[in-house]
Motif scaffolding. Structure first.
Motif, PDB file in Angstrom:
ATOM      1  N   ILE A  57     -13.846   2.580 -35.894  1.00  0.00           N
ATOM      2  CA  ILE A  57     -12.975   2.984 -36.999  1.00  0.00           C
ATOM      3  C   ILE A  57     -11.860   1.970 -37.215  1.00  0.00           C
ATOM      4  O   ILE A  57     -11.531   1.619 -38.356  1.00  0.00           O
ATOM      5  CB  ILE A  57     -12.433   4.397 -36.749  1.00  0.00           C
TER       6      ILE A  57
ATOM      7  N   ILE B  55      -9.554   6.279 -43.899  1.00  0.00           N
ATOM      8  CA  ILE B  55      -9.972   7.672 -43.687  1.00  0.00           C
ATOM      9  C   ILE B  55      -8.890   8.618 -44.190  1.00  0.00           C
ATOM     10  O   ILE B  55      -7.740   8.539 -43.768  1.00  0.00           O
ATOM     11  CB  ILE B  55     -10.273   7.927 -42.202  1.00  0.00           C
TER      12      ILE B  55
ATOM     13  N   TYR C 209     -15.858  12.309 -39.905  1.00  0.00           N
ATOM     14  CA  TYR C 209     -14.832  11.438 -40.476  1.00  0.00           C
ATOM     15  C   TYR C 209     -15.294  10.996 -41.854  1.00  0.00           C
ATOM     16  O   TYR C 209     -16.437  10.512 -42.002  1.00  0.00           O
ATOM     17  CB  TYR C 209     -14.623  10.202 -39.611  1.00  0.00           C
TER      18      TYR C 209
ATOM     19  N   GLY D 236     -14.570   8.402 -44.859  1.00  0.00           N
ATOM     20  CA  GLY D 236     -13.862   7.192 -45.232  1.00  0.00           C
ATOM     21  C   GLY D 236     -14.210   6.724 -46.628  1.00  0.00           C
ATOM     22  O   GLY D 236     -15.085   7.299 -47.296  1.00  0.00           O
ATOM     23  N   THR D 237     -13.551   5.681 -47.070  1.00  0.00           N
ATOM     24  CA  THR D 237     -13.779   5.154 -48.415  1.00  0.00           C
ATOM     25  C   THR D 237     -15.102   4.415 -48.533  1.00  0.00           C
ATOM     26  O   THR D 237     -15.604   4.197 -49.640  1.00  0.00           O
ATOM     27  CB  THR D 237     -12.630   4.210 -48.808  1.00  0.00           C
TER      28      THR D 237
END
Length: 452
Positions: A179, A187, A341, A343-344
């Protein structure tokens, strides 16, 4: 002959010393020497276990590999506890931890694995006496207790650890490396879910969503019910509370969120640099004021941290879980419990990158975060002067506060008001500025004779 200025070094002072020079020779304690396969008796901690019938027995088993188990304490000398007594025949036996701490002057450290509602009073008593403390999760029963324990451990300079063992694993470290490498971009959402308190379609680990029992069976001869109750309101004994099934009751436990949250949230907090939420929302199946609901959803909002954007962390229990995102294609199992998670660039479900095209092209970084020697071993080394344990109370305290804030958002007394506004939290004043009536749930008045 000793000079009048010579100073006697106590056994406890010696434990914290990595090497002692005498007459030009260097004596190195066994814990500092790799490969010897033993620990010198003078270098062993004297450890007491408080609450030994459940998780405490496993804690003791691990610690006993290298340390002395000198005292054992449990309010219920059931056959399960008697079996643990037999494993440590030299250890003194007690039902009241206060009597044990008064009599056993040579205890260096204690393991607290009692029901949630007594974690704080026991841990605080040990800390004030200068004992190192390992306390099972959740650290405390209330938000206020978590803050007080954190401050006390710092003041008395004792080594501490909360029992969320997963933080010591390599899996969370590899996830953090990915990450921080930008594997899924920035995120802004994380979802966490569990099927607890359910064990299956027709069974539960402990009762929730039920009223307090009204019948009054006799107290088992092995059990001191008054000591079990501790600071909580004194109720008639019932097997729906003990053994083990205390977790779903507001008087004694912290529900599914308290049971799993300190495990599941730990890596999220480390990876995304979280501490306190600014607001919390809660919704659930119907609640009754006696036990936690059958299923609930709690949403925490956190502010931006450095270059990390604001984050929404959503919790689901009782078999509830988040909706499937487009990246989670048919055939990919969400499971009864998990972490997602968002995220973009994509998502991480467990340790899997999605969509599959991202997993196929992403090159994972070479591991660089150091492995732990083991969760309980971290604490043992900290007791002997090493680095603070990974879940020491400076870390575990705020984490526990956040977990327990979610339970406040589920209180039946706040249910209607929570339907049209969030619960805003101020960690500096330990209060809810926009809903002062919620402040009462940060702590409760202990039963007469009990103090923190």
């Amino acid at each position: 002959m000793k000079s009048e200025n010579s100073k006697r070094i106590s056994r406890r002072e010696f434990i914290g010393t990595s090497a002692l020079a005498i007459g030009g020779l260097t004596l190195v304690p066994a814990h500092a020497v790799a490969g010897l396969g033993h620990v010198a008796p003078s270098d062993k901690l004297n450890v007491a276990g408080i609450g030994i019938g459940g998780m405490g027995s496993g804690d003791l088993e691990d610690v006993a590999k290298t340390e002395n188990i000198v005292a054992l304490c449990d309010v219920d000398w059931s056959s399960q506890v008697e079996n643990v007594f037999k494993l440590y025949p030299k250890a003194q036996r007690y039902k009241d931890y206060r009597v044990m701490l008064d009599r056993e002057k040579d205890i260096d450290a204690v393991i607290v694995a009692t029901p949630d509602h007594t974690h704080a009073v026991i841990s605080m008593e040990a800390i004030r006496r200068g004992k190192h403390v390992y306390t099972e999760k959740p650290l405390t029963h209330t938000v206020y207790e978590a803050r007080m324990l954190t401050e006390a451990a710092r003041k008395h300079n004792v080594a501490t650890q909360m029992g969320n063992q997963g933080q010591a694993g390599d899996g969370p470290r590899r996830l953090q490396e990915m990450i921080h490498d930008g594997a899924i971009g920035a995120i802004e959402e994380v979802h966490v879910w569990t099927d607890r308190p359910n064990r299956g379609l027709s069974d539960t680990y402990w009762p929730q969503g039920v009223k307090r029992p009204e019948d009054m069976p006799p107290v088992p001869e092995t059990l001191d019910w008054d000591l079990f109750t501790g600071p909580a309101p004194l109720r008639p004994y019932h097997p729906s509370y003990h053994p083990f099934r205390w977790r779903g009751w507001l008087d004694y436990g912290t529900g599914a969120l308290g049971d799993i949250g300190c495990h599941s949230f730990d890596s999220i907090f480390r990876i995304l640099k979280l501490k306190y939420p600014i607001s919390i929302q809660g919704t659930s199946t119907l609640v009754n004021g006696d036990s936690f609901p059958l299923g609930s959803m709690v949403t925490y909002d956190f502010p931006a941290r450095g270059d990390m954007p604001p984050l929404r962390l959503s919790w689901y229990d009782g078999g509830l879980r988040p909706p499937r995102l487009a990246e989670i294609v048919p055939g990919v199992e969400m499971g009864a419990g998990g972490v997602l998670y968002v995220g973009t660039k994509g998502v991480i479900l467990g340790d899997r990158l999605l969509p599959q095209s991202l997993d196929d092209t992403y090159k994972r970084p070479e591991p660089y975060l150091k492995s732990s020697p083991g969760h309980r071993q971290e604490w043992i080394l900290a007791c002997k002067g090493g680095d603070p344990a990974g879940s020491n109370f400076d870390w575990a305290g705020p984490l526990t506060e956040t977990v327990l804030l979610g339970n406040i958002a589920l209180r039946p007394e706040l249910r209607e008001k929570m339907s049209y506004q969030s619960l805003n939290f101020d960690p500096e004043t330990l209060s809810f500025p926009n809903m002062p009536e919620a402040d009462q749930f940060l702590h409760y008045e202990y039963r007469s004779g009990w103090t923190l």
